[in-house]
Design an enzyme around this catalytic site. Structure first.
Site, PDB file in Angstrom:
ATOM      1  N   ASP A  20      -1.721   2.549  -6.924  1.00 57.13           N
ATOM      2  CA  ASP A  20      -2.915   2.314  -6.107  1.00 57.13           C
ATOM      3  C   ASP A  20      -3.701   1.161  -6.722  1.00 57.13           C
ATOM      4  O   ASP A  20      -4.180   1.266  -7.855  1.00 57.13           O
ATOM      5  CB  ASP A  20      -3.752   3.606  -6.094  1.00 57.13           C
ATOM      6  CG  ASP A  20      -5.031   3.475  -5.305  1.00 57.13           C
ATOM      7  OD1 ASP A  20      -5.370   2.358  -4.850  1.00 57.13           O
ATOM      8  OD2 ASP A  20      -5.697   4.503  -5.140  1.00 57.13           O
ATOM      9  N   ILE A  21      -3.859   0.089  -5.973  1.00 57.06           N
ATOM     10  CA  ILE A  21      -4.503  -1.121  -6.508  1.00 57.06           C
ATOM     11  C   ILE A  21      -5.962  -0.859  -6.897  1.00 57.06           C
ATOM     12  O   ILE A  21      -6.491  -1.552  -7.762  1.00 57.06           O
ATOM     13  CB  ILE A  21      -4.378  -2.283  -5.485  1.00 57.06           C
ATOM     14  CG1 ILE A  21      -4.559  -3.629  -6.164  1.00 57.06           C
ATOM     15  CG2 ILE A  21      -5.346  -2.110  -4.330  1.00 57.06           C
ATOM     16  CD1 ILE A  21      -4.163  -4.814  -5.292  1.00 57.06           C
ATOM     17  N   ASP A  44      -7.105  -1.976   2.819  1.00 55.13           N
ATOM     18  CA  ASP A  44      -8.494  -2.323   3.174  1.00 55.13           C
ATOM     19  C   ASP A  44      -9.367  -1.062   3.147  1.00 55.13           C
ATOM     20  O   ASP A  44     -10.449  -1.039   2.522  1.00 55.13           O
ATOM     21  CB  ASP A  44      -8.476  -2.954   4.581  1.00 55.13           C
ATOM     22  CG  ASP A  44      -9.714  -3.774   4.900  1.00 55.13           C
ATOM     23  OD1 ASP A  44     -10.597  -3.875   4.040  1.00 55.13           O
ATOM     24  OD2 ASP A  44      -9.776  -4.309   6.032  1.00 55.13           O
ATOM     25  N   THR A 132       2.375  -6.628   4.995  1.00 54.25           N
ATOM     26  CA  THR A 132       3.608  -5.852   5.189  1.00 54.25           C
ATOM     27  C   THR A 132       3.369  -4.416   5.649  1.00 54.25           C
ATOM     28  O   THR A 132       4.327  -3.643   5.789  1.00 54.25           O
ATOM     29  CB  THR A 132       4.470  -5.815   3.904  1.00 54.25           C
ATOM     30  OG1 THR A 132       3.750  -5.117   2.884  1.00 54.25           O
ATOM     31  CG2 THR A 132       4.825  -7.201   3.444  1.00 54.25           C
ATOM     32  N   GLY A 133       2.105  -4.050   5.896  1.00 54.89           N
ATOM     33  CA  GLY A 133       1.815  -2.713   6.419  1.00 54.89           C
ATOM     34  C   GLY A 133       1.522  -2.813   7.908  1.00 54.89           C
ATOM     35  O   GLY A 133       2.409  -3.073   8.729  1.00 54.89           O
ATOM     36  N   TYR A 135       0.230  -5.087   9.641  1.00 54.39           N
ATOM     37  CA  TYR A 135       0.548  -6.381  10.260  1.00 54.39           C
ATOM     38  C   TYR A 135       2.054  -6.637  10.407  1.00 54.39           C
ATOM     39  O   TYR A 135       2.467  -7.657  10.962  1.00 54.39           O
ATOM     40  CB  TYR A 135      -0.134  -7.533   9.519  1.00 54.39           C
ATOM     41  CG  TYR A 135      -1.587  -7.713   9.908  1.00 54.39           C
ATOM     42  CD1 TYR A 135      -2.186  -6.908  10.885  1.00 54.39           C
ATOM     43  CD2 TYR A 135      -2.386  -8.689   9.318  1.00 54.39           C
ATOM     44  CE1 TYR A 135      -3.513  -7.072  11.240  1.00 54.39           C
ATOM     45  CE2 TYR A 135      -3.717  -8.864   9.681  1.00 54.39           C
ATOM     46  CZ  TYR A 135      -4.279  -8.045  10.643  1.00 54.39           C
ATOM     47  OH  TYR A 135      -5.590  -8.217  11.003  1.00 54.39           O
TER      48      TYR A 135
HETATM   49  N1  APR Z   1      -2.878   0.161  -3.188  1.00 48.19           N
HETATM   50  C1  APR Z   1      -1.884  -0.753  -3.080  1.00 48.19           C
HETATM   51  N2  APR Z   1      -1.243  -1.016  -1.920  1.00 48.19           N
HETATM   52  C2  APR Z   1      -1.619  -0.297  -0.828  1.00 48.19           C
HETATM   53  C3  APR Z   1      -2.651   0.673  -0.864  1.00 48.19           C
HETATM   54  C4  APR Z   1      -3.289   0.887  -2.114  1.00 48.19           C
HETATM   55  N3  APR Z   1      -4.278   1.777  -2.246  1.00 48.19           N
HETATM   56  N4  APR Z   1      -2.768   1.200   0.389  1.00 48.19           N
HETATM   57  C5  APR Z   1      -1.850   0.597   1.170  1.00 48.19           C
HETATM   58  N5  APR Z   1      -1.154  -0.300   0.435  1.00 48.19           N
HETATM   59  C6  APR Z   1      -0.051  -1.179   0.819  1.00 48.19           C
HETATM   60  C7  APR Z   1       0.715  -0.809   2.059  1.00 48.19           C
HETATM   61  O1  APR Z   1       1.670   0.202   1.748  1.00 48.19           O
HETATM   62  C8  APR Z   1       1.398  -2.135   2.389  1.00 48.19           C
HETATM   63  O2  APR Z   1       2.555  -2.289   1.585  1.00 48.19           O
HETATM   64  O3  APR Z   1      -0.588  -2.454   1.140  1.00 48.19           O
HETATM   65  C9  APR Z   1       0.366  -3.170   1.924  1.00 48.19           C
HETATM   66  C10 APR Z   1      -0.351  -3.908   3.030  1.00 48.19           C
HETATM   67  O4  APR Z   1      -0.547  -3.028   4.116  1.00 48.19           O
HETATM   68  P1  APR Z   1      -1.898  -2.973   4.967  1.00 48.19           P
HETATM   69  O5  APR Z   1      -3.005  -2.433   4.148  1.00 48.19           O
HETATM   70  O6  APR Z   1      -1.569  -2.281   6.239  1.00 48.19           O
HETATM   71  O7  APR Z   1      -2.264  -4.545   5.218  1.00 48.19           O
HETATM   72  P2  APR Z   1      -1.699  -5.591   6.309  1.00 48.19           P
HETATM   73  O8  APR Z   1      -0.309  -5.306   6.719  1.00 48.19           O
HETATM   74  O9  APR Z   1      -2.014  -6.933   5.732  1.00 48.19           O
HETATM   75  O10 APR Z   1      -2.589  -5.343   7.592  1.00 48.19           O
HETATM   76  C11 APR Z   1      -3.942  -5.754   7.591  1.00 48.19           C
HETATM   77  O11 APR Z   1      -4.727  -3.624   8.305  1.00 48.19           O
HETATM   78  O12 APR Z   1      -6.208  -2.215   7.248  1.00 48.19           O
HETATM   79  C12 APR Z   1      -6.056  -3.202   8.212  1.00 48.19           C
HETATM   80  O13 APR Z   1      -8.181  -4.277   8.158  1.00 48.19           O
HETATM   81  C13 APR Z   1      -6.827  -4.453   7.861  1.00 48.19           C
HETATM   82  O14 APR Z   1      -6.559  -5.228  10.093  1.00 48.19           O
HETATM   83  C14 APR Z   1      -6.118  -5.407   8.764  1.00 48.19           C
HETATM   84  C15 APR Z   1      -4.684  -4.995   8.653  1.00 48.19           C
END
Ligand code: APR
Length: 194
Positions: A20-21, A44, A132-133, A135
């Site tokens: 967890d970042i 986020d 990669t989540g 988006y």
């Molecule tokens: N720590 C580290 N990595 C995390 C955590 C955490 N606590 N929570 C989620 N992740 C990982 C996810 O598993 C994924 O691999 O972060 C990566 C990015 O995923 P998302 O958070 O969904 O970000 P993204 O794909 O860039 O989408 C951005 O999602 O939350 C919304 O407001 C944000 O609209 C924007 C979109």
């Protein structure tokens, strides 16, 4: 949380970690935000929950001044209760087809944050796997872009950044990042990038 993979690039280290970042102490934590700077789920949501309401108050102020943040760019806030001085809110591309500048926009998230790091005297910085989540950017492509962009930047600009931590949330993501980082380390060792 300790790093289990490191590439040494002169005085700088690129580290891979799983977890967890929001629990990793650094000078600046990078968020995967949206262009409206409106918060969301994924990393986020985790950053806002752990950091508290001051972060969103600062984003509200930035949004009212600028209208938001362009894809491929980033804005800076303080880090509230997070173990950091700053959060860099980077806006990754929403994946469509890997064309239309999406790889460049993703790479730009990483280089923009490193430029901000240099401007804010940030020595340690952590990145999630941007785009990669929610988006939907394919992990293999995004991991290669992240690792190569960061390593190339660190080889060419050193001060003040010393440690870049790439944080993956799952074992599978961590394995994919490790593979790309290992490939890159082999290329550096063979002199392919010198
Ligand atoms: N720590 C580290 N990595 C995390 C955590 C955490 N606590 N929570 C989620 N992740 C990982 C996810 O598993 C994924 O691999 O972060 C990566 C990015 O995923 P998302 O958070 O969904 O970000 P993204 O794909 O860039 O989408 C951005 O999602 O939350 C919304 O407001 C944000 O609209 C924007 C979109």
């Amino acid at each position: 949380m300790s790093s289990d993979f490191v590439i040494q690039l002169g005085p700088c280290q690129l580290q891979l970690l799983k977890g967890d970042i929001t629990g990793v102490a650094v000078d600046a934590i990078v968020n995967a935000a949206n262009a409206q700077l409106a918060g969301g789920g994924g990393v986020d949501g985790a950053i806002h929950r752990a950091g508290g309401p001051d972060i969103m108050r600062e984003l509200d102020e930035i949004r009212s001044r600028t209208g938001g943040c362009e894809t491929g760019s980033a804005v800076v806030t303080s880090a509230g209760r997070l173990p950091a001085r700053f959060v860099f809110h980077a806006v990754g591309p929403r994946y469509r087809d890997g064309q239309h500048g999406q790889p460049e926009q993703l790479a730009s998230c990483y280089t923009t944050c490193l430029t901000l790091a240099a401007e804010h005297d940030v020595k340690t910085i952590s990145f999630p796997s941007i785009s990669t989540g929610i988006y939907g950017y394919p992990l293999e492509e995004a991991a290669e872009i992240a690792v190569k962009t960061l390593a190339n930047w660190l080889r060419n600009h050193t001060e003040p950044v010393r440690i870049v931590k790439l944080v993956q949330f799952s074992d599978h993501d961590h394995d994919v990042y490790r593979r790309h980082a290992q490939n890159l380390r082999r290329e550096f060792a063979s002199g392919a990038h010198s």
